[in-house]
Motif scaffolding. Structure first.
Motif, mmCIF file in Angstrom:
data_model
loop_
_atom_site.group_PDB
_atom_site.id
_atom_site.type_symbol
_atom_site.label_atom_id
_atom_site.label_comp_id
_atom_site.label_asym_id
_atom_site.label_seq_id
_atom_site.Cartn_x
_atom_site.Cartn_y
_atom_site.Cartn_z
ATOM 1 N N PRO A 6 0.826 -1.217 0.000
ATOM 2 C CA PRO A 6 0.000 0.000 0.000
ATOM 3 C C PRO A 6 0.855 1.260 0.000
ATOM 4 N N ASN A 7 0.194 2.381 -0.201
ATOM 5 C CA ASN A 7 0.886 3.669 -0.142
ATOM 6 C C ASN A 7 1.422 3.933 1.266
ATOM 7 N N PHE A 8 0.555 3.718 2.244
ATOM 8 C CA PHE A 8 0.864 4.003 3.637
ATOM 9 C C PHE A 8 0.322 2.865 4.501
ATOM 10 N N GLY A 9 0.900 2.727 5.677
ATOM 11 C CA GLY A 9 0.385 1.729 6.608
ATOM 12 C C GLY A 9 0.978 1.942 7.984
ATOM 13 N N TYR A 10 0.560 1.111 8.926
ATOM 14 C CA TYR A 10 1.182 1.123 10.250
ATOM 15 C C TYR A 10 1.294 -0.308 10.735
ATOM 16 N N LYS A 22 4.768 -7.955 8.636
ATOM 17 C CA LYS A 22 3.832 -9.089 8.752
ATOM 18 C C LYS A 22 2.518 -8.656 9.396
ATOM 19 N N ASP A 23 2.555 -7.585 10.199
ATOM 20 C CA ASP A 23 1.340 -7.061 10.829
ATOM 21 C C ASP A 23 0.982 -5.691 10.272
ATOM 22 N N LEU A 24 1.295 -5.472 8.996
ATOM 23 C CA LEU A 24 1.026 -4.176 8.377
ATOM 24 C C LEU A 24 -0.469 -3.978 8.153
ATOM 25 N N VAL A 25 -0.958 -2.828 8.581
ATOM 26 C CA VAL A 25 -2.345 -2.433 8.353
ATOM 27 C C VAL A 25 -2.339 -1.234 7.415
ATOM 28 N N GLU A 26 -3.083 -1.300 6.341
ATOM 29 C CA GLU A 26 -3.119 -0.175 5.407
ATOM 30 C C GLU A 26 -3.743 1.041 6.085
ATOM 31 N N LEU A 27 -3.100 2.192 5.915
ATOM 32 C CA LEU A 27 -3.565 3.423 6.528
ATOM 33 C C LEU A 27 -4.475 4.164 5.558
ATOM 34 N N GLU A 28 -5.582 4.615 6.074
ATOM 35 C CA GLU A 28 -6.513 5.378 5.253
ATOM 36 C C GLU A 28 -5.839 6.655 4.773
ATOM 37 N N CYS A 29 -6.036 6.964 3.501
ATOM 38 C CA CYS A 29 -5.447 8.180 2.942
ATOM 39 C C CYS A 29 -6.472 8.920 2.108
ATOM 40 N N VAL A 30 -6.101 10.122 1.726
ATOM 41 C CA VAL A 30 -7.008 11.002 0.994
ATOM 42 C C VAL A 30 -6.486 11.193 -0.423
ATOM 43 N N GLU A 31 -7.365 11.062 -1.403
ATOM 44 C CA GLU A 31 -7.001 11.396 -2.777
ATOM 45 C C GLU A 31 -7.060 12.910 -2.906
ATOM 46 N N VAL A 32 -5.914 13.522 -3.159
ATOM 47 C CA VAL A 32 -5.815 14.982 -3.075
ATOM 48 C C VAL A 32 -6.772 15.665 -4.028
ATOM 49 N N SER A 33 -6.964 15.151 -5.205
ATOM 50 C CA SER A 33 -7.838 15.799 -6.200
ATOM 51 C C SER A 33 -9.297 15.811 -5.789
#
Length: 255
Positions: free
Chosen positions: A11-15, A242-253
């Motif tokens: 993903p783009n981002f995660g935690y 191994k425990d990566l959770v995708e972080l919600e992100c904003v589509e800038v447009s």
């Protein structure tokens, strides 16, 4: 062992789930080490004569094009600063070093391949795994918590009302990058471009480790009147994901 994934598969981002570190204790450690004095953050300025100036010089194109303010002198800059917790393996300091900078994608790949005649140990992040005296207390605990090989680790200060420019670093199959925000606010964001669409996310200083897909074009912005401080940890391997959770992100447009 976790299967290694590329930028396209991540993903783009995660935690990282179930992992948190006490930010107040980290701030106290930073204060005790004089790491809240950001005038000390000179490791990506050639004039500082730090051991890290070698890495800056071999990546001169990136430093001049993406990380310094336009009015700053070549290989200098004040608005984005770093101080390193790891350094180049000393065995490479006694060898003739090629500090030429070539930013073509093919050239960057060749200089990171130990089997290539163009291999450049100064450019290879895997060689920046020697801990310095700043790795103590909680910093040592954090780095010891990973089973993957820790490479370049640094504290990064982003000045108020400044953004570094969009760029691509390394595919996560080579370097996995995690951020631990220490000082931040809701107007500080990480940005990633995927399929020509810009996305952004905020990493709060909540003790979590945040994943950034640095194999995609990305940048950091600070649209506030306060400085931002992150601990950035690069590592070779993806067991930490191994425990990566995708972080919600904003589509800038679509904002």
């Amino acid at each position: 062992m976790v299967e290694t994934k590329t930028r396209k598969e991540l993903p783009n981002f995660g935690y990282i789930a179930n992992v948190k570190f006490p930010i107040e204790e980290i701030l106290k450690l930073c204060e005790s080490l004089d790491l809240l004095n950001f005038d000390n953050y000179n490791d990506i300025k050639v004039s500082s004569n730090s051991k890290q100036s070698l890495f800056v010089r071999v990546n001169a194109f990136n430093k001049n094009s993406f990380f310094k303010e336009e009015e700053a002198a070549e290989l200098e800059g004040e608005k984005y600063r770093q101080i390193y917790l790891t350094e180049l393996d000393p065995k490479y300091l006694d060898q003739p070093l090629d500090l030429s900078s070539n930013n073509s994608r093919m050239a960057r790949q060749r200089r990171l391949d130990p089997g290539s005649e163009n291999y450049n140990p100064v450019a290879d992040e895997l060689n920046y795994n020697t801990r310095n005296k700043l790795v103590t207390g909680l910093f040592e605990t954090i780095l010891d918590s990973f089973s993957d090989k820790i490479t370049r680790v640094r504290l990064a200060y982003l000045s108020p009302n400044f953004s570094i420019k969009p760029h691509v670093d390394y595919d996560p199959s080579y370097i996995t990058r995690l951020h631990l925000p220490i000082i931040t606010n809701p107007n500080c964001h990480m940005h990633v471009f995927r399929n020509n669409v810009e996305y952004r996310a905020h990493y709060p200083a909540d003790g979590r480790l945040y994943f950034l897909n640095a194999g995609l074009k990305h940048f950091a912005s600070n649209n506030s009147n306060e400085g931002r401080l992150h601990l950035i940890i690069d590592m070779h391997g993806q067991n930490s994901l191994k425990d990566l959770v995708e972080l919600e992100c904003v589509e800038v447009s679509k904002e």
